[in-house]
Structure formats: C-alpha cells, structure tokens
Scaffold this motif. Structure first.
Motif, short mmCIF file in Angstrom:
data_model
loop_
_atom_site.label_atom_id
_atom_site.label_comp_id
_atom_site.label_asym_id
_atom_site.label_seq_id
_atom_site.Cartn_x
_atom_site.Cartn_y
_atom_site.Cartn_z
N ASN A 56 -0.90 7.15 0.97
CA ASN A 56 -2.28 7.66 0.94
C ASN A 56 -3.29 6.57 1.26
OD1 ASN A 56 -1.59 10.32 0.32
ND2 ASN A 56 -1.52 9.91 -1.88
N THR A 57 -3.01 5.36 0.83
CA THR A 57 -3.89 4.23 1.15
C THR A 57 -3.86 3.94 2.64
OG1 THR A 57 -3.47 3.29 -1.05
CG2 THR A 57 -4.47 1.84 0.59
N TYR A 58 -2.65 3.98 3.23
CA TYR A 58 -2.52 3.78 4.67
C TYR A 58 -3.36 4.81 5.43
CZ TYR A 58 1.34 0.40 4.42
OH TYR A 58 2.11 -0.73 4.22
N MET B 217 0.85 -1.21 0.00
CA MET B 217 0.00 0.00 0.00
C MET B 217 0.88 1.25 0.00
SD MET B 217 -3.32 -0.59 2.48
CE MET B 217 -2.47 -1.02 3.98
#
Length: 197
Positions: free
Chosen positions: A4-6, A1
């Motif tokens: 930004n996904t985190y 990931m």
C-alpha cells in the motif's frame, strides 16, 4: 515498505510528473524494486483505478510512460470548468495560453524561452482545464512533447478557427501595458461610424 505504501508513492510520483509521465525504469529506481515487479505493480494499479468508481482518475500507459488521466465517463463534468476559463485564468496562464495558440505546435522549453520563466505549472493547469493538449513529439533528442490548443479552447474563446486570433503585428503596435482585449475594444470604438455623414 508494504504494498500500500508503494502504491501511495506511485500515485504521488505520477501526480508530480504530470503530463511528462514516468517510465517503468524510473519508477523502479524510485521504489528500489526490480523492473518486472514494478511493471506488475503498475498493471495492478491501472486495473484498480479503472474499476474504482469512486476515482475520477485512471492510470494510462502512453509513449512508454505511465501518466494520470481523467476518466472519459466524467468528461461532461470536467468540461464545465472550461466554460469559466476566461474568468478563472491568471495573467500567467493566459500568457502561456497565448504563446501556445500563436506558436503551436510548441514545446514547453520554447514556451519557457518566450516567457523567460518556468512554465511547468502553467502548462499543467491549462491541460487540467482541457484548454491545451499534446499534439505530438518533436523530432529532437529526448523527443519533447508538442502542445497545441484544444477544441475546448476554441469553444471557450468563441473561435471558429485560429485565424480569428488578433493579429500579432497589431498587438505589437499597442502599448505593452494595454490589455489585449481592451485594445481590440478601443480599436472598434475608433472606427468611423458610417451612419454619420
């Protein structure tokens, strides 16, 4: 990931955990990241939320847990919800609110024991409307949150103190199907009119 996904996952986790919040070790396990890296990510998000004027929420770190909270500068707007509290609350929310008012300080587990159903959503709804608040932690394993009613509750229901709540013994004597406020209204109607002789 990617980062930004985190961050998107963190935001979702904090929303789902609500008033319970999420500890850094729990968050690290969810993200599958080292604790120190998770701490740095959380700190970065706290700063971003705080500085972003387009966000009404901030991330706070209280009691070893990260939580979403509303920004204090927007409090007057959030308080407008409270003025319509009586009209907008469902029966389930009113029931939960009454249990808290009469039993405070009270844990969510105790609320659920009295209601006989899960009350997580109701507690969150009442907190979102600022009608209840955290008043401490119970000195038992896990240190569950204790809830009580807020000043906004007192204002919304026009109470100067909790002593003005209807007496539970009187309520118990009315039919279970009667609405609490209707019962109180009828009680007032039934009083003898002193002006009549």
């Amino acid at each position: 990931m990617n980062i930004n996904t985190y961050k998107a996952v963190i935001e979702g986790v904090l929303f789902l955990t609500g008033d319970e919040g999420c500890g850094v070790k729990e968050m690290a396990a969810i993200l599958e990241l080292p604790v120190k890296e998770t701490e740095a990510l959380m700190q970065e998000m706290m700063e971003q939320f705080d500085q972003d004027e387009q966000k009404g929420l901030m991330i706070v770190y209280l009691g070893g847990k990260y939580k979403l909270a509303t920004k204090t500068q927007f409090k007057p707007y959030f308080e407008k919800m409270v003025s319509q509290a009586e009209a907008s609350l469902s029966n389930a929310a009113l029931e939960t609110l009454a249990i808290i008012a009469y039993n405070q300080p009270v844990t969510r587990t105790k609320i659920e024991e009295i209601r006989g159903v899960s009350s997580d959503a109701m507690v969150r709804k009442l907190q979102a409307k600022a009608l209840i608040k955290e008043v401490g932690r119970e000195d038992t394993p896990g240190k569950p949150i204790l809830y009580g009613v807020s000043e906004e509750f007192m204002d919304a229901f026009n109470l100067a103190s909790l002593d003005e709540l209807p007496d539970l013994q009187n309520i118990a004597q009315t039919s279970m199907e009667e609405d609490l406020f209707d019962a109180k209204y009828r009680e007032e109607e039934d009083k003898p009119n002193e002006s009549q002789g």
